[in-house]
Scaffold this motif. Structure first.
Motif, PDB file in Angstrom:
ATOM      1  N   SER A   1      29.824  12.743  -8.347  1.00 18.21           N
ATOM      2  CA  SER A   1      28.852  12.570  -7.413  1.00 18.21           C
ATOM      3  C   SER A   1      28.021  11.075  -7.905  1.00 18.21           C
ATOM      4  N   VAL A   2      27.292  11.006  -6.727  1.00 18.54           N
ATOM      5  CA  VAL A   2      26.785   9.249  -6.776  1.00 18.54           C
ATOM      6  C   VAL A   2      25.825   9.242  -7.880  1.00 18.54           C
ATOM      7  N   GLY A   3      24.886  10.305  -7.998  1.00 18.39           N
ATOM      8  CA  GLY A   3      24.103  10.240  -9.031  1.00 18.39           C
ATOM      9  C   GLY A   3      23.492  11.394  -9.564  1.00 18.39           C
ATOM     10  N   LYS A   4      22.427  11.557 -10.599  1.00 20.77           N
ATOM     11  CA  LYS A   4      22.092  12.876 -10.982  1.00 20.77           C
ATOM     12  C   LYS A   4      20.948  13.415 -10.103  1.00 20.77           C
ATOM     13  N   VAL A   5      20.472  14.500 -10.572  1.00 20.64           N
ATOM     14  CA  VAL A   5      19.465  15.163  -9.856  1.00 20.64           C
ATOM     15  C   VAL A   5      18.236  14.514  -9.902  1.00 20.64           C
ATOM     16  N   ILE A   6      17.338  13.995  -9.099  1.00 21.36           N
ATOM     17  CA  ILE A   6      16.105  13.492  -9.566  1.00 21.36           C
ATOM     18  C   ILE A   6      15.192  13.771  -8.172  1.00 21.36           C
ATOM     19  N   ALA A   7      13.997  13.786  -8.446  1.00 22.76           N
ATOM     20  CA  ALA A   7      13.187  13.976  -7.263  1.00 22.76           C
ATOM     21  C   ALA A   7      13.397  13.093  -6.265  1.00 22.76           C
ATOM     22  N   GLY A   8      13.427  13.762  -4.993  1.00 24.42           N
ATOM     23  CA  GLY A   8      13.657  13.010  -3.578  1.00 24.42           C
ATOM     24  C   GLY A   8      14.964  12.735  -3.609  1.00 24.42           C
ATOM     25  N   ALA A   9      16.045  13.049  -4.320  1.00 26.68           N
ATOM     26  CA  ALA A   9      17.447  12.389  -4.101  1.00 26.68           C
ATOM     27  C   ALA A   9      18.275  13.680  -4.394  1.00 26.68           C
ATOM     28  N   TYR A  10      19.414  13.574  -3.884  1.00 24.46           N
ATOM     29  CA  TYR A  10      20.312  14.762  -4.175  1.00 24.46           C
ATOM     30  C   TYR A  10      21.532  14.595  -4.782  1.00 24.46           C
ATOM     31  N   ASN A  11      22.262  15.211  -5.354  1.00 26.17           N
ATOM     32  CA  ASN A  11      23.340  14.919  -6.260  1.00 26.17           C
ATOM     33  C   ASN A  11      24.696  15.693  -5.995  1.00 26.17           C
ATOM     34  N   GLU A  12      24.794  15.644  -4.519  1.00 24.33           N
ATOM     35  CA  GLU A  12      25.978  16.782  -4.390  1.00 24.33           C
ATOM     36  C   GLU A  12      27.091  16.241  -4.934  1.00 24.33           C
ATOM     37  N   GLN A  13      27.825  17.229  -5.791  1.00 21.09           N
ATOM     38  CA  GLN A  13      29.153  16.959  -6.309  1.00 21.09           C
ATOM     39  C   GLN A  13      30.146  17.342  -5.023  1.00 21.09           C
ATOM     40  N   PHE A  14      31.086  16.697  -5.207  1.00 26.33           N
ATOM     41  CA  PHE A  14      32.217  16.884  -4.491  1.00 26.33           C
ATOM     42  C   PHE A  14      33.440  17.176  -5.211  1.00 26.33           C
ATOM     43  N   PHE A  15      33.966  18.086  -4.958  1.00 26.34           N
ATOM     44  CA  PHE A  15      34.929  19.093  -5.736  1.00 26.34           C
ATOM     45  C   PHE A  15      36.374  18.572  -5.237  1.00 26.34           C
ATOM     46  N   GLY A  16      37.400  18.258  -6.213  1.00 28.90           N
ATOM     47  CA  GLY A  16      38.807  18.026  -5.903  1.00 28.90           C
ATOM     48  C   GLY A  16      39.333  19.571  -5.617  1.00 28.90           C
ATOM     49  N   PRO A  17      40.609  19.539  -5.086  1.00 33.01           N
ATOM     50  CA  PRO A  17      41.306  20.730  -4.852  1.00 33.01           C
ATOM     51  C   PRO A  17      41.741  21.627  -5.744  1.00 33.01           C
ATOM     52  N   GLY A  18      41.481  21.178  -7.164  1.00 30.87           N
ATOM     53  CA  GLY A  18      41.958  21.662  -8.457  1.00 30.87           C
ATOM     54  C   GLY A  18      43.356  21.442  -8.694  1.00 30.87           C
ATOM     55  N   THR A  19      43.478  21.731 -10.098  1.00 32.07           N
ATOM     56  CA  THR A  19      44.940  21.719 -10.760  1.00 32.07           C
ATOM     57  C   THR A  19      44.923  23.386 -11.494  1.00 32.07           C
ATOM     58  N   ARG A  20      46.013  23.938 -10.890  1.00 34.80           N
ATOM     59  CA  ARG A  20      46.237  25.218 -11.617  1.00 34.80           C
ATOM     60  C   ARG A  20      46.897  25.144 -12.961  1.00 34.80           C
ATOM     61  N   LEU A  21      46.466  25.146 -14.202  1.00 36.42           N
ATOM     62  CA  LEU A  21      47.220  25.302 -15.085  1.00 36.42           C
ATOM     63  C   LEU A  21      47.784  26.386 -15.855  1.00 36.42           C
ATOM     64  N   THR A  22      48.988  26.618 -16.000  1.00 33.88           N
ATOM     65  CA  THR A  22      49.532  27.745 -16.707  1.00 33.88           C
ATOM     66  C   THR A  22      50.345  27.552 -18.113  1.00 33.88           C
ATOM     67  N   VAL A  23      49.793  28.333 -19.272  1.00 32.66           N
ATOM     68  CA  VAL A  23      50.388  27.816 -20.308  1.00 32.66           C
ATOM     69  C   VAL A  23      51.193  29.188 -20.512  1.00 32.66           C
ATOM     70  N   LEU A  24      52.289  29.187 -20.774  1.00 35.08           N
ATOM     71  CA  LEU A  24      53.117  30.207 -21.228  1.00 35.08           C
ATOM     72  C   LEU A  24      53.398  30.221 -22.848  1.00 35.08           C
TER      73      LEU A  24
END
Lengths: 115, 118
Positions: free
Chosen positions: B95-118
């Motif tokens: 995200s660009v920044g933190k949650v503060i009054a008057g602004a927003y902090n939209e977090q953009f998520f990646g597609p993920g990594t699926r971890l499999t532990v055997l």
């Protein structure tokens, strides 16, 4: 205590029906943000909407609409005329100023739209 | 449109092995995050990172985990000695920044990594 509660674990509807997904949140902060994400079977998180605590206006985007009510701490999501492609898990999330940047996600509602 | 990318998309490892999950946040973002989602469960916060140090971390983020920004673009999550219960989808976000009054902090998520532990 859960900060975000999605009481509906699974919902099934027939295509073209309307469906509402419930989200109730809990926060002591006056500045916070609420989000909805869609997670299709492929697993990625797809951003749908963000709403800040100062803006209680409801929003409509195509077949999607959101009803934010601070009085009941709810941020419900309605899909009108559901389609099979809407089948996914939907997560509601909260981000508070006082707890920094982290998101608190609900447990998700799995929506199945039956053709 | 800028996006968060993650590699690999799926990682399979043996219990006890070290794994490094990689993320490339959006270029002008300053805050970076890792989340974990055990199969069928909710997405859980692990850690946030700002200015080359950990900003917040959850109880899940114990000594087994570490994060690093080794260069100007990558953000990594290392699990030193993987356990079966580390099997999950790991999401990076920025995200660009933190949650503060008057602004927003939209977090953009990646597609993920699926971890499999055997």
């Amino acid at each position: 205590a859960q900060k975000v509660t999605q009481a509906q674990t699974e919902i099934s509807v027939v295509e073209k029906e309307d469906v509402t997904l419930d989200c109730v949140y809990e926060t002591r902060d006056t500045t916070y943000y609420l989000f909805w994400y869609k997670q299709p079977p492929s697993g990625e998180l797809v951003f749908l909407i963000r709403r800040n605590s100062f803006d209680e206006q409801n929003e409509i985007s195509g077949r999607y609409s959101w009803n934010f009510q601070k009085s009941t701490s709810s941020f419900n999501f309605t899909i009108t005329a559901s389609q099979v492609v809407d089948s996914a898990v939907y997560f509601c999330a909260l981000s508070e100023r006082i707890s920094g940047n982290q998101f608190y996600f609900g447990t998700g509602t799995s929506l199945t739209v039956i053709p | 449109e800028p996006e968060v990318t993650q590699t690999p998309s799926h990682q399979v490892t043996q219990m006890g092995q070290e794994v490094i999950l990689r993320c490339v946040p959006i270029s002008n973002h300053l805050y970076f995050y890792w989340y974990r989602q055990i199969l069928g469960q909710k997405v859980e916060f692990l850690v946030s990172f700002y200015n080359n140090e950990i900003s917040e971390k959850s109880e899940i983020f114990d000594d087994q985990f570490s994060v690093e920004r080794p260069d100007g673009s990558n953000f990594t999550l290392k699990i030193r000695s993987t356990k079966l219960e580390d099997s999950a989808m790991y999401f990076c976000a920025s995200s660009v920044g933190k949650v503060i009054a008057g602004a927003y902090n939209e977090q953009f998520f990646g597609p993920g990594t699926r971890l499999t532990v055997l």
